[in-house]
Design a protein around this motif. Sequence first.
Motif, PDB file in Angstrom:
ATOM      1  N   PRO A  49     -11.790 -27.026  18.279  1.00  8.42           N
ATOM      2  CA  PRO A  49     -12.027 -26.712  19.693  1.00  8.42           C
ATOM      3  C   PRO A  49     -13.506 -26.483  19.999  1.00  8.42           C
ATOM      4  O   PRO A  49     -14.007 -26.929  21.031  1.00  8.42           O
ATOM      5  N   ALA A  50     -14.216 -25.806  19.096  1.00  2.66           N
ATOM      6  CA  ALA A  50     -15.645 -25.569  19.314  1.00  2.66           C
ATOM      7  C   ALA A  50     -16.421 -26.875  19.323  1.00  2.66           C
ATOM      8  O   ALA A  50     -17.342 -27.063  20.135  1.00  2.66           O
ATOM      9  N   ALA A  51     -16.060 -27.808  18.434  1.00 11.80           N
ATOM     10  CA  ALA A  51     -16.740 -29.103  18.391  1.00 11.80           C
ATOM     11  C   ALA A  51     -16.530 -29.869  19.694  1.00 11.80           C
ATOM     12  O   ALA A  51     -17.469 -30.470  20.243  1.00 11.80           O
ATOM     13  N   VAL A  52     -15.297 -29.841  20.190  1.00 11.94           N
ATOM     14  CA  VAL A  52     -14.990 -30.566  21.431  1.00 11.94           C
ATOM     15  C   VAL A  52     -15.758 -29.975  22.614  1.00 11.94           C
ATOM     16  O   VAL A  52     -16.367 -30.692  23.415  1.00 11.94           O
ATOM     17  N   ILE A  53     -15.740 -28.644  22.727  1.00 10.09           N
ATOM     18  CA  ILE A  53     -16.434 -27.989  23.841  1.00 10.09           C
ATOM     19  C   ILE A  53     -17.943 -28.204  23.721  1.00 10.09           C
ATOM     20  O   ILE A  53     -18.641 -28.459  24.713  1.00 10.09           O
ATOM     21  N   SER A  54     -18.457 -28.114  22.502  1.00 12.70           N
ATOM     22  CA  SER A  54     -19.891 -28.317  22.283  1.00 12.70           C
ATOM     23  C   SER A  54     -20.325 -29.707  22.737  1.00 12.70           C
ATOM     24  O   SER A  54     -21.352 -29.870  23.407  1.00 12.70           O
ATOM     25  N   MET A  55     -19.539 -30.709  22.370  1.00 16.07           N
ATOM     26  CA  MET A  55     -19.888 -32.076  22.779  1.00 16.07           C
ATOM     27  C   MET A  55     -19.870 -32.213  24.297  1.00 16.07           C
ATOM     28  O   MET A  55     -20.729 -32.872  24.879  1.00 16.07           O
ATOM     29  N   ALA A  56     -18.882 -31.583  24.934  1.00 16.48           N
ATOM     30  CA  ALA A  56     -18.786 -31.680  26.386  1.00 16.48           C
ATOM     31  C   ALA A  56     -19.981 -31.023  27.072  1.00 16.48           C
ATOM     32  O   ALA A  56     -20.469 -31.508  28.102  1.00 16.48           O
ATOM     33  N   ASN A  69     -24.252 -30.385  17.435  1.00 16.82           N
ATOM     34  CA  ASN A  69     -22.858 -30.036  17.738  1.00 16.82           C
ATOM     35  C   ASN A  69     -22.177 -29.416  16.517  1.00 16.82           C
ATOM     36  O   ASN A  69     -21.353 -28.506  16.641  1.00 16.82           O
ATOM     37  N   ASN A  70     -22.518 -29.911  15.345  1.00 17.73           N
ATOM     38  CA  ASN A  70     -21.946 -29.373  14.116  1.00 17.73           C
ATOM     39  C   ASN A  70     -22.345 -27.915  13.908  1.00 17.73           C
ATOM     40  O   ASN A  70     -21.550 -27.098  13.435  1.00 17.73           O
ATOM     41  N   ILE A  71     -23.579 -27.570  14.255  1.00 16.80           N
ATOM     42  CA  ILE A  71     -24.022 -26.180  14.131  1.00 16.80           C
ATOM     43  C   ILE A  71     -23.213 -25.275  15.059  1.00 16.80           C
ATOM     44  O   ILE A  71     -22.817 -24.155  14.686  1.00 16.80           O
ATOM     45  N   VAL A  72     -22.943 -25.743  16.278  1.00 13.49           N
ATOM     46  CA  VAL A  72     -22.164 -24.943  17.226  1.00 13.49           C
ATOM     47  C   VAL A  72     -20.779 -24.648  16.664  1.00 13.49           C
ATOM     48  O   VAL A  72     -20.314 -23.498  16.672  1.00 13.49           O
ATOM     49  N   GLN A  73     -20.116 -25.699  16.161  1.00 18.01           N
ATOM     50  CA  GLN A  73     -18.772 -25.465  15.632  1.00 18.01           C
ATOM     51  C   GLN A  73     -18.811 -24.606  14.369  1.00 18.01           C
ATOM     52  O   GLN A  73     -17.881 -23.863  14.085  1.00 18.01           O
ATOM     53  N   THR A  74     -19.900 -24.683  13.618  1.00 18.91           N
ATOM     54  CA  THR A  74     -20.039 -23.853  12.417  1.00 18.91           C
ATOM     55  C   THR A  74     -20.108 -22.374  12.785  1.00 18.91           C
ATOM     56  O   THR A  74     -19.432 -21.534  12.181  1.00 18.91           O
ATOM     57  N   ILE A  75     -20.921 -22.042  13.784  1.00 20.86           N
ATOM     58  CA  ILE A  75     -21.050 -20.650  14.223  1.00 20.86           C
ATOM     59  C   ILE A  75     -19.709 -20.132  14.756  1.00 20.86           C
ATOM     60  O   ILE A  75     -19.231 -19.063  14.368  1.00 20.86           O
ATOM     61  N   ALA A  76     -19.110 -20.915  15.649  1.00 21.30           N
ATOM     62  CA  ALA A  76     -17.867 -20.471  16.287  1.00 21.30           C
ATOM     63  C   ALA A  76     -16.722 -20.386  15.281  1.00 21.30           C
ATOM     64  O   ALA A  76     -15.877 -19.485  15.360  1.00 21.30           O
ATOM     65  N   SER A  77     -16.686 -21.311  14.325  1.00 18.07           N
ATOM     66  CA  SER A  77     -15.592 -21.289  13.353  1.00 18.07           C
ATOM     67  C   SER A  77     -15.716 -20.092  12.419  1.00 18.07           C
ATOM     68  O   SER A  77     -14.719 -19.492  12.031  1.00 18.07           O
ATOM     69  N   ALA A  78     -16.946 -19.732  12.052  1.00 19.26           N
ATOM     70  CA  ALA A  78     -17.151 -18.569  11.171  1.00 19.26           C
ATOM     71  C   ALA A  78     -16.627 -17.299  11.822  1.00 19.26           C
ATOM     72  O   ALA A  78     -15.901 -16.510  11.204  1.00 19.26           O
ATOM     73  N   ALA A  79     -16.995 -17.112  13.077  1.00 20.41           N
ATOM     74  CA  ALA A  79     -16.568 -15.903  13.781  1.00 20.41           C
ATOM     75  C   ALA A  79     -15.063 -15.913  14.044  1.00 20.41           C
ATOM     76  O   ALA A  79     -14.383 -14.899  13.891  1.00 20.41           O
ATOM     77  N   GLY A  80     -14.532 -17.086  14.414  1.00 18.78           N
ATOM     78  CA  GLY A  80     -13.102 -17.180  14.684  1.00 18.78           C
ATOM     79  C   GLY A  80     -12.276 -16.899  13.445  1.00 18.78           C
ATOM     80  O   GLY A  80     -11.256 -16.210  13.487  1.00 18.78           O
ATOM     81  N   THR A  81     -12.747 -17.412  12.300  1.00 20.13           N
ATOM     82  CA  THR A  81     -12.041 -17.184  11.041  1.00 20.13           C
ATOM     83  C   THR A  81     -12.144 -15.734  10.604  1.00 20.13           C
ATOM     84  O   THR A  81     -11.196 -15.164  10.063  1.00 20.13           O
ATOM     85  N   LEU A  82     -13.295 -15.115  10.832  1.00 22.03           N
ATOM     86  CA  LEU A  82     -13.515 -13.730  10.438  1.00 22.03           C
ATOM     87  C   LEU A  82     -12.555 -12.780  11.144  1.00 22.03           C
ATOM     88  O   LEU A  82     -12.300 -11.675  10.664  1.00 22.03           O
ATOM     89  N   ILE A 597      -3.988 -32.226  15.611  1.00 26.49           N
ATOM     90  CA  ILE A 597      -4.554 -30.901  15.319  1.00 26.49           C
ATOM     91  C   ILE A 597      -5.400 -30.414  16.493  1.00 26.49           C
ATOM     92  O   ILE A 597      -5.332 -29.250  16.893  1.00 26.49           O
ATOM     93  N   VAL A 598      -6.199 -31.329  17.067  1.00 20.88           N
ATOM     94  CA  VAL A 598      -7.094 -30.969  18.174  1.00 20.88           C
ATOM     95  C   VAL A 598      -6.313 -30.433  19.367  1.00 20.88           C
ATOM     96  O   VAL A 598      -6.642 -29.391  19.940  1.00 20.88           O
ATOM     97  N   GLY A 599      -5.270 -31.153  19.771  1.00 19.57           N
ATOM     98  CA  GLY A 599      -4.526 -30.780  20.972  1.00 19.57           C
ATOM     99  C   GLY A 599      -3.929 -29.391  20.880  1.00 19.57           C
ATOM    100  O   GLY A 599      -4.056 -28.575  21.801  1.00 19.57           O
ATOM    101  N   GLU A 600      -3.274 -29.104  19.744  1.00 22.71           N
ATOM    102  CA  GLU A 600      -2.644 -27.793  19.589  1.00 22.71           C
ATOM    103  C   GLU A 600      -3.693 -26.687  19.482  1.00 22.71           C
ATOM    104  O   GLU A 600      -3.499 -25.581  19.979  1.00 22.71           O
ATOM    105  N   SER A 601      -4.828 -26.986  18.809  1.00 19.19           N
ATOM    106  CA  SER A 601      -5.888 -25.987  18.672  1.00 19.19           C
ATOM    107  C   SER A 601      -6.494 -25.631  20.021  1.00 19.19           C
ATOM    108  O   SER A 601      -6.694 -24.453  20.348  1.00 19.19           O
ATOM    109  N   LEU A 602      -6.809 -26.650  20.824  1.00 17.56           N
ATOM    110  CA  LEU A 602      -7.371 -26.399  22.150  1.00 17.56           C
ATOM    111  C   LEU A 602      -6.396 -25.618  23.022  1.00 17.56           C
ATOM    112  O   LEU A 602      -6.774 -24.684  23.727  1.00 17.56           O
TER     113      LEU A 602
END
Length: 654
Positions: A49-56, A69-82, A597-602
């Motif tokens: 979801p972070a990758a999709v929003i970042s690209m948009a 865009n990869n950096i954005v999803q990396t930051i958001a995924s780390a916090a979301g997983t934490l 995976i993308v659809g359900e995650s978003l």
Amino acid sequence: MTTQTSTPAPARELTLRGVILGALLTVIFTAANVYLGLKIGLTFATSIPAAVISMAVLRTMRGSTIQENNIVQTIASAAGTLSAIIFVLPGLLMIGWWVDFPYWQSVAVIAVGGILGVMYSVPLRRALVTGTDLPYPEGVAAAEVLKVGAGSSATGEGDDENRKGLSAIIGGTGLSALYTLLAKMGLVAEEAAKSFRLGSGLSQVSTSFSMALIGVGHLVGLGVGIAMLTGMLISWGILVPLYTHGFVGDDISAAISATFKMKVRIIGAGTIGIAAVYTLLRVIGPIVKGIAGAIAAQRQRQAGQGASLPLTERDLPIGIVGAVIVAAMLPIGLLLADFAKGGPIEAHFWPVLLATIAYVLVIGIVIASVCGYMAGLIGASNSPVSGTGIISALGIALLLAAFFGRNIDPAATKALVAFSLFVTAIIFGVATISNDNLQDLKTGELVGATPWRQQVALVLGVLFGALVIPPVLSLLNQRFGFVGVPGAGPNALAAPQAALISTLAQGVLGGQLDWSLIGIGAAIGVVVIAIDEALRKSGKGMLPPLALGMGIYLPMALTLLIPIGALIGHVYDRWAKRAANPELAERLGMLAATGLIVGESLFGVIFALLAGVTQKATPLQLIAENPYADGAGLVVFTAGIVWIYLRVKKQAAQ
């Protein structure tokens, strides 16, 4: 496996605007994940979801790149997983040690554990990402999303292959989101279960109608799928019927649920524990080589040859990594000393403190390696990180029992259980971040990212998440409370994993834990390891012990569709090999699975936000009791999966 050459790093990667966007997404995703995890015991993956929003967002700005865009999803995924730290910290309220979440103490626990997770996984990247054939389903899926998005934005309509790839992702995304919407409205079933008597015992067949799990199964492959299915058969075909033998009563569903949670899951944790040791032994050689490679890379930097290093070799310098790990032991020691103040631990203060710090240091390495391997095996979303939390809690509880024994008064037991949970929370940060970190680094490898920049982004994500999680937890505690806490209201949040880990710690220190369950799980693990070794040596396949342990430990509703998706993916890939363009056909199948995976995650992000804003568990529900939901769900779900694969086959054949 794709590797990068010594191409210079792109100009735009770790940018201020990317960090700001990642921080904003962190606040949103973390709040949503904390609520959902406490409500139903599940969290959603935030990378895609972070990758999709970042690209948009970033495509509207000048000079955006796939690496940014990869950096954005990396930051958001780390916090979301934490946010999975919620599987431990609420236990301190449940046992009555805390009445709320002290802000700075909670921030420090989350941050120090998460940063340790990043540091431990730096040398693991070489061992488990660049030097392995692990599938990394979610990492690959996120990379494909970024690639297709970059290709589309760079070329307008793009070439024929890119247009077909984008169409496959959009088709899977739309289908998955649509089904999830219908389920949340109550028109079709979100999951289905059938409890029944099996001989003199009980059992159950259950599944969630999750298209994301079909996508994960496609990406992980048949070997992992078979291992998970075997674990499920052991769990539900042998263990549950065995432990419900002779049950008398009408509420068989409740009996099955209690048996699975308090007996079978403990056996599964034992299997995961022994499989974890086996996994560590398998990867210890590559880890040592990875550390040696990191030392060699540091020497090149010191000799002024850093610019000639291939992109894949540009990790954080191993000297800095080691220094951070050692330095982290100081705040950990201070946190533990402050937490233990005034309690029974003061009787053996220094021995307990030093032993605990050593435990965190050593078990952190083991947990990081195992969780990273699990992410590579089945993805971060489906990894049973709570299983490693159970192992960690048992370990620290045993350590304390060695100092204090088990025949102590209830007040002292309560203090020691609280200390166990506090230590487990630190280790849990290591587990969740190493689990997510290697997934992100796999994505970075596939899109040409610089490892050290991603590792810095992961640290930033940890810090953002650590600042956000405690106030969200406090807000939910004040608004809803937690089941089992005095004064909790009728809408109290269940926090099931926190309750289980707290119960186990109390069982160890109070002497009530049934160790035979752990022993049975370990014995199963030993047998599976022997079978796996025999299969690998004969070249007849594999039976990954960790995947089998996950099949025992996780509820069937969360795992049944993974082997089904693996079988579907296997059948599709066999067809793809006979297609006119096998590579395109295989990639389109992978992109369609990614879309599921993308659809359900978003949708998970949107739904969690709606639930939080409306303070309703089912904000979209139109029909509360739909007698036809199960049948309609099975038909619509099956038809949707058939449609998406037939659509992709048609595209590949054109």
